[in-house]
Design an enzyme around this catalytic site. Structure first.
Site, PDB file in Angstrom:
ATOM      1  CG  ASP A  13      -1.813  -1.216   1.312  1.00 29.80           C
ATOM      2  OD1 ASP A  13      -2.414  -1.602   0.296  1.00 29.80           O
ATOM      3  OD2 ASP A  13      -1.862  -1.817   2.398  1.00 29.80           O
ATOM      4  CE  LYS A  16       3.017  -2.805  -4.525  1.00 30.59           C
ATOM      5  NZ  LYS A  16       2.585  -2.420  -3.174  1.00 30.59           N
ATOM      6  N   GLY A  40      -4.095  -4.345  -4.270  1.00 31.25           N
ATOM      7  CA  GLY A  40      -4.948  -3.254  -4.725  1.00 31.25           C
ATOM      8  C   GLY A  40      -4.120  -2.020  -4.993  1.00 31.25           C
ATOM      9  CG  HIS A  41      -1.585  -1.480  -7.506  1.00 29.55           C
ATOM     10  ND1 HIS A  41      -0.891  -1.598  -6.337  1.00 29.55           N
ATOM     11  CD2 HIS A  41      -1.123  -2.459  -8.311  1.00 29.55           C
ATOM     12  CE1 HIS A  41      -0.034  -2.596  -6.426  1.00 29.55           C
ATOM     13  NE2 HIS A  41      -0.170  -3.148  -7.616  1.00 29.55           N
ATOM     14  CD  GLN A 223       0.424  -9.105  -2.479  1.00 29.12           C
ATOM     15  OE1 GLN A 223       1.271  -9.768  -3.062  1.00 29.12           O
ATOM     16  NE2 GLN A 223      -0.849  -9.179  -2.783  1.00 29.12           N
TER      17      GLN A 223
END
Length: 427
Positions: A13, A16, A40-41, A223
């Site tokens: 988080d 990225k 999640g991005h 991650q």
């Protein structure tokens, strides 16, 4: 033949997605090399916000070819849903490539994930319940289903039946759940296979040929370093290798072709899920970081645990990844604090420790040793160069760079695509 690796230097988080998207205009291929839709991005383009879970961030850059590498576990239903959502918003997804060697997340993987986590109770790991761990477990146990298996019905039937033999015993006898019928799974997977067939390719071959042709390939981890199954805070980790070594196994590109390894580093620290977190805040400062930084999981929606910057973790990330550069994100979130604590070491059993302890027990009991740096009140979101930043913000960045062991080559000063200061070119 520049191959770049871009990965999280904390617990994930870190931003990225923004970094990958910003580099997307300069690269030819962006490759996800591990993880699944547990990542999640969030990428902001103009006034549009995109939440990506499985797809590489490069999907939003028309000039770039996005690739899902062999090290990723793919839930075909999620893949098709994400593609559909982007198509509905006018994003061209036709260039996507999916490795035929990538393993699939099936409905029985998500079932096993959820019932196992509930069974663990207070000992639960804090998984997203999306079947990631069970899919990787099947891969290692050699009973996994690969994308290419969708195109040989006989092989697919044999593999699904073999995978369910043991799982149905466990579901029925241990968890008191109904057995899963192999025929239904096969039928569902075959349907997905026809829909994703246009994207399936020998991606390792394509990427290596691209590098031989002097194309730029960016390899993107899902991650962060501290969630790596080998080098993270085990067992509170993911089931794959987001560290730089995972980029080679997850893409089929050899290590001699990698020229830069870029770590994404948030100006403070966050974590989702269970596990140790030495600088975690349980006060108004923690609530303020969470609120101003919008620290809520893109995939899970869970509140992120927030804390001050941890230089011990940053040094560790530099070491295990061989980082050449840092991309420092969310510096703007720290605007307004009179002074900003930075963890420079830990105290463990009365002793000062400046490197990450290898013992899980020691890390669990680690107490942060803080230095306090002067804060700033000026708005930095319009800064275009490093000299545009307030003196105290410049000093904060320089201090983090010195403590972390690699040069800070870019700084995020806001959520937008253009709200970035580039100090050194990555390419």
């Amino acid at each position: 033949m520049p191959a770049l690796v871009l990965l999280g230097a904390q617990w994930g988080d870190e931003g990225k997605g923004k970094a990958t998207d910003l580099l997307g205009g300069s690269v030819d291929y962006v490759v996800r090399y591990q993880g699944g839709n547990n990542a999640g991005h969030t990428v902001v383009v103009g006034d549009q916000k995109y939440a990506l879970h499985l797809l590489p961030s490069g999907i939003l850059t028309p000039e770039c070819t996005p690739v899902i590498g062999n090290g990723v576990v793919v839930d075909p239903a999620v893949l098709l849903s994400e593609l559909s959502g982007l198509n509905d918003r006018g994003v061209d997804t036709s260039k996507l490539l999916v490795s035929g060697n990538a393993h699939l997340i099936t409905p029985y993987h998500t079932t096993v994930d959820k019932v196992t986590e509930r069974f663990l109770g207070k000992r639960k790991i804090g998984t997203t319940g999306r079947g990631i761990g069970p899919a990787y477990a099947d891969k290692i146990n050699r009973v996994g289903i690969r994308v290419q298996d969708l195109y040989d019905e006989s092989i697919l039937e044999q593999k699904v039946e073999a995978a369910l033999d043991g799982k149905n015993q466990i579901l029925a006898k241990l968890y008191n759940r109904r057995a899963i019928e192999a025929g239904q799974i096969v039928e569902e997977l075959l349907g997905y296979g026809e829909q994703i067939r246009p994207y399936v390719a020998d991606t390792a071959l394509i990427l290596n040929k691209a590098l031989d042709e002097d194309k730029v390939v960016l390899m993107e981890g899902g991650q962060g370093t501290l969630l790596d199954v080998d080098h993270g805070t085990y067992p509170f980790v993911t089931s794959s290798n987001p560290t730089a070594g995972g980029a080679c196994t997850g893409t089929g590109v050899g290590p001699t072709k990698i020229t830069r390894v870029i770590g994404i580093l948030k100006a403070y620290t966050t974590r989702v899920g269970a596990g140790p977190f030495p600088t975690e805040l349980f006060d108004e400062d923690g609530d303020k970081l969470r609120s101003i930084g919008h620290e809520y999981g893109v995939t899970t929606g869970r509140d992120r645990r927030c804390g001050w910057f941890d230089a011990v973790i940053a040094r560790y990330a530099t070491r295990v990844n061989g980082l050449t550069d840092f991309f420092l994100t969310k510096l703007d979130i720290l605007t307004g604090w009179e002074q900003i604590p930075v963890c420079v070491a830990y105290e463990i059993d009365g002793k000062r420790v400046e490197e990450l302890p290898f013992s899980q027990t020691d890390f669990h009991h680690a107490k942060p040793v803080y230095e306090y740096l002067p804060g700033w009140t000026e708005d930095i979101t319009k800064a275009k160069t490093f000299s545009d930043l307030p003196k105290n913000a410049q000093a904060y960045v320089k201090a983090l760079e010195e403590m972390s062991g690699a040069q800070i080559s870019a700084i995020g000063v806001g959520p937008g695509r253009t709200e970035t200061i580039e100090i050194n070119s990555f390419i």
